[in-house]
Design a protein around this motif. Structure first.
Motif, PDB file in Angstrom:
ATOM      1  N   LYS B  21       8.869   2.361 -10.809  1.00  0.00           N
ATOM      2  CA  LYS B  21       7.584   2.396 -11.511  1.00  0.00           C
ATOM      3  C   LYS B  21       6.487   2.917 -10.583  1.00  0.00           C
ATOM      4  CE  LYS B  21       5.468  -1.023 -13.751  1.00  0.00           C
ATOM      5  NZ  LYS B  21       4.361  -1.092 -14.378  1.00  0.00           N
ATOM      6  N   PRO B  22       5.675   3.855 -11.074  1.00  0.00           N
ATOM      7  CA  PRO B  22       4.607   4.345 -10.206  1.00  0.00           C
ATOM      8  C   PRO B  22       3.539   3.275  -9.990  1.00  0.00           C
ATOM      9  CG  PRO B  22       4.426   5.312 -12.398  1.00  0.00           C
ATOM     10  CD  PRO B  22       5.688   4.520 -12.386  1.00  0.00           C
ATOM     11  N   ARG B  23       3.086   3.135  -8.739  1.00  0.00           N
ATOM     12  CA  ARG B  23       2.060   2.141  -8.438  1.00  0.00           C
ATOM     13  C   ARG B  23       0.887   2.815  -7.749  1.00  0.00           C
ATOM     14  NH1 ARG B  23       5.838  -1.763  -4.929  1.00  0.00           N
ATOM     15  NH2 ARG B  23       5.662   0.152  -3.714  1.00  0.00           N
ATOM     16  N   PHE B  24      -0.312   2.292  -8.051  1.00  0.00           N
ATOM     17  CA  PHE B  24      -1.511   2.838  -7.433  1.00  0.00           C
ATOM     18  C   PHE B  24      -1.490   2.639  -5.921  1.00  0.00           C
ATOM     19  CE2 PHE B  24      -6.056   2.347  -6.202  1.00  0.00           C
ATOM     20  CZ  PHE B  24      -6.410   3.671  -6.367  1.00  0.00           C
ATOM     21  N   ASP B  26       0.851   2.850  -3.902  1.00  0.00           N
ATOM     22  CA  ASP B  26       1.603   3.895  -3.184  1.00  0.00           C
ATOM     23  C   ASP B  26       0.714   5.100  -2.890  1.00  0.00           C
ATOM     24  OD1 ASP B  26       3.950   2.371  -3.451  1.00  0.00           O
ATOM     25  OD2 ASP B  26       4.240   3.154  -5.471  1.00  0.00           O
ATOM     26  N   LEU B  27      -0.152   5.412  -3.860  1.00  0.00           N
ATOM     27  CA  LEU B  27      -1.068   6.534  -3.649  1.00  0.00           C
ATOM     28  C   LEU B  27      -2.058   6.204  -2.539  1.00  0.00           C
ATOM     29  CD1 LEU B  27      -1.781   7.645  -7.327  1.00  0.00           C
ATOM     30  CD2 LEU B  27       0.020   8.359  -5.754  1.00  0.00           C
ATOM     31  N   ARG B  29      -1.453   4.274  -0.032  1.00  0.00           N
ATOM     32  CA  ARG B  29      -0.713   4.403   1.230  1.00  0.00           C
ATOM     33  C   ARG B  29      -0.604   5.865   1.635  1.00  0.00           C
ATOM     34  NH1 ARG B  29       5.069   1.953   1.670  1.00  0.00           N
ATOM     35  NH2 ARG B  29       4.946   2.697   3.802  1.00  0.00           N
ATOM     36  N   MET B  30      -0.351   6.725   0.655  1.00  0.00           N
ATOM     37  CA  MET B  30      -0.275   8.160   0.951  1.00  0.00           C
ATOM     38  C   MET B  30      -1.592   8.633   1.573  1.00  0.00           C
ATOM     39  SD  MET B  30       0.237  11.462  -1.598  1.00  0.00           S
ATOM     40  CE  MET B  30      -1.021  11.090  -2.804  1.00  0.00           C
ATOM     41  N   ILE B  33      -2.083   7.325   5.094  1.00  0.00           N
ATOM     42  CA  ILE B  33      -1.297   8.062   6.093  1.00  0.00           C
ATOM     43  C   ILE B  33      -1.957   9.404   6.391  1.00  0.00           C
ATOM     44  CG2 ILE B  33       0.903   9.262   6.485  1.00  0.00           C
ATOM     45  CD1 ILE B  33       2.282   7.027   4.916  1.00  0.00           C
ATOM     46  N   VAL B 131       2.233  14.444  -6.957  1.00  0.00           N
ATOM     47  CA  VAL B 131       1.587  13.505  -7.881  1.00  0.00           C
ATOM     48  C   VAL B 131       0.797  14.315  -8.907  1.00  0.00           C
ATOM     49  CG1 VAL B 131       0.081  11.494  -8.080  1.00  0.00           C
ATOM     50  CG2 VAL B 131       1.353  11.872  -5.973  1.00  0.00           C
TER      51      VAL B 131
END
Ligand SMILES: Nc1ncnc2c1ncn2[C@@H]1O[C@H](COP(=O)(O)OP(=O)(O)OP(=O)(O)O)[C@@H](O)[C@H]1O
Ligand SMILES: [Mg+2]
Lengths: 317, 296
Positions: B21-24, B26-27, B29-30, B33, B131
């Protein structure tokens, strides 16, 4: 599978992609050919939803790509090796992509290994050579193990070993049942890479068929003639209505004919070999060589796209 | 881009069967980084922070030279006969204006960088291919940008304030952190930085080019307000009150010194907070729309 339906993209009054309807199949490497500025890169950007089409639609495996919340597991793309911030390391770059799509971080090491950048992974991308950036772009495309892969001129900047490696990889990916769509403006690059070809010129579709079907399109065969009296023979042949050019040594098809140096070579289009022989004999011109060349893919490509360019220019008037 | 639809009609999300499942987050974290892996980000932020703290504490230090003399003779009769009582303004040097402008500049530069760093390099195409839902990327950028700039600016404000007050503590003219005036000034000093970062992000998204974005945002934040100087016309003053720098001054103004005024037609605190909020909202909305609509 990628389906373009009546896809059109205009930039101001310039039409970069013109009512393109094409299906790119899975399980095979499809070459995407066209001269410079014919709209290949634009088409690839439209597939990824990076640019919005002026009209028409494009789907990847049945859905518009922009409907996907995350893309890397659906489509892997290398559009331009320079589309990357030079200030980061390859590892940081790939890590940022992986976390956004919830791809396990071990994949970063795996793909870097696969493209041969395992050593350089911690260095700044800005210091990479073009070939290294190209490899990094391929690593990014492979990250999500996607069923569809897009590559825009992936062979640019690669050494011969790299070219062979990429070709084998494309074929392996296709054999695994994936859709592999690879653009190039050089037919010679596609000759040993693709099974199918989609050819465009000025945004129009010119051909969508297998490589062998395409090679049969090269209409008129060229006859290569070598003679010490090249100028005289050229005048005679031209008078008979043939198109005579000095034989180009770098043409893809005349590997067999570049042996003897002194005799002037002529590439003749529009007259069959027996007729040329007869004309030479009647005019007392000695021939050193007379050979019909098979119409090459390169020639088919050049002829077809040249036609498209002329047609489009005439149409615009 | 019709993310507003909530009913089953919407087919805006098509995950593979085994796709996580896509999670906010994760974005976020991207984006974290990406920011953390650029040396230029840290360089800009740490230089701005260090310079700001230095200017503030050095300012207080130079005050101290005159402070003892002023405190020894707090009442003076000026040549024209008026009587003048010395009042020490504990905020003027410790949370100085020139220093906060440096932080604003740093924030704006980082904000612009988060956008032009993507667009001018072409990185944005790689990002949006990973994305495709652009709104999420922009939201994550905003989250990371605001978090970093707010935390850093808060640390800078706190160190400047507490350090400055500690230096004058023995003279008993310092301000306690529990004082509401102090708290408002610290909040204003802190929050103006993420506001400027968002404005920088807006310019970066609009202009997309590194140099041009930075020049434009600096001109907007510091040059443009200079055209609305003076207090001859009320509308000119009111336009000036719409800029973040002016709002920061309004909030950090030390009201207990009877010899200093905010000039004619001063703005109130509510107005100043609304200016902060207004610029934040405008920047977020416009950046969002621009990034979604324009070709990458
Ligand atoms: N962002 C843009 N704005 C305006 N015109 C554009 C833009 N992108 C492409 N074009 C124009 O659209 C046409 C197609 O360009 P595109 O880059 O797709 O060609 P291409 O087939 O990839 O060429 P090449 O082989 O040189 O890479 C060109 O004439 C180009 O000038
Ligand atoms: Mg191109």
């Amino acid at each position: 599978m990628i389906e373009l339906t009546d896809l059109t993209k205009r930039y101001g009054d310039k039409t970069a992609v013109d009512h393109l309807t094409v299906t790119v199949r899975s399980g095979t490497v499809t070459g995407f050919l066209g001269p410079n500025g014919s709209g290949k890169s634009t088409t690839l950007r439209l597939i990824l939803g990076l640019n919005a089409p002026s009209s028409g639609a494009v789907t990847v495996d049945g859905h518009p790509f922009t409907d996907r919340p995350r893309g890397l597991r659906h489509v892997g793309a290398l559009l331009d090796a320079q589309d990357i911030h030079g200030g980061r390391s390859a590892v940081a770059h790939l890590k940022s992509l992986a976390v956004s799509n919830r791809i396990p971080l071990r994949r970063v090491g795996e793909v870097l290994e696969e493209v041969g950048l395992a050593e350089a992974g911690r260095k700044r991308i800005g210091g990479y050579s073009l070939g290294m950036k190209q490899r990094l772009g391929i690593a990014g495309a492979l990250l999500g193990d996607p069923p569809v892969l897009l590559f825009d001129e992936p062979l640019n900047g690669l050494d011969p070993e790299g070219v062979r490696w990429v070709r084998e990889m494309f074929q392996r990916l296709a054999k695994e049942g994936r859709t592999v769509f690879v653009s190039s403006h050089l037919m010679s690059e596609m000759e040993h890479t693709a099974e199918r070809l989609v050819v465009i010129g000025r945004g129009h579709l010119i051909a969508d068929e297998t490589l062998s079907e395409f090679s049969r399109r090269g209409s008129q065969a060229t006859v290569l003639v070598r003679t010490p009296e090249a100028a005289a023979l050229a005048a005679i042949l031209t008078a008979e209505g043939a198109d005579v050019q000095p034989a180009a040594a770098d043409s893809a098809a005349d590997d067999d004919a570049d042996a003897d140096g002194d005799a002037g070579g002529l590439a003749v289009v529009g007259l069959p070999a027996p007729k040329i022989g007869e004309l030479a004999w009647r005019n007392n011109i000695m021939l050193a060589e007379l050979a019909t060349q098979n119409a090459s893919l390169e020639k088919a490509f050049m002829e077809l796209t040249a036609d498209a360019v002329e047609y489009a220019a005439g149409e615009a008037r | 881009m019709s993310t507003m639809t909530t009913t089953a009609v919407s087919k805006t999300s098509v995950p593979l069967p085994n796709e996580p499942k896509p999670r906010f987050r994760d974005l976020c974290r991207m984006e974290w980084i990406k920011v953390a892996s650029l040396r230029s980000t840290w360089l800009v932020l740490l230089v701005a922070a260090a310079a700001t703290v230095f200017i503030n504490l050095n300012g207080v230090r130079s005050d101290i030279q005159y402070l003892d003399n002023d405190l020894a003779h707090p009442t003076q009769v000026l040549p024209d006969g008026t009587v003048w009582h010395f009042v020490y303004n504990p905020l003027f040097r410790s949370l100085s204006r020139i220093a906060v402008q440096l932080m604003m500049l740093g924030g704006a530069a980082i904000g612009a960088l988060t956008m032009f760093g993507e667009f001018s390099t072409g990185q944005v195409r790689t990002t949006f291919a990973a994305v495709p839902k652009r709104g999420g990327v922009v939201a994550a950028k905003i989250t990371v940008l605001c978090t970093i700039t707010t935390v850093l600016a808060f640390v800078v404000a706190l160190v400047s304030f507490l350090g400055g007050q500690a230096m004058v503590a023995s003279r008993h003219v310092g301000l306690s952190i529990t004082d509401p005036d102090a708290q408002i000034a610290i909040a204003a000093y802190t929050l103006v930085v993420p506001v400027c970062a968002l404005i920088g992000m807006l310019f970066g998204a609009l202009i997309r080019n590194a140099t041009a974005s930075i020049v434009a945002v600096v001109a907007f934040l510091f040059l443009l307000p200079a055209f609305f100087g003076g207090d001859k016309y009320r509308w000119v003053v009111e336009v000036r009150h719409l800029f973040p720098d002016d709002a920061e001054q309004t909030l950090a103004f030390w009201h207990k010194d009877p010899y200093q005024t905010m000039g004619k037609w001063p703005a109130g605190h509510t107005h100043a907070w609304l200016v902060y909020a207004g610029w934040a909202v405008i920047s977020i909305v416009v950046a969002m729309v621009v990034v979604k609509k324009r070709d990458a």
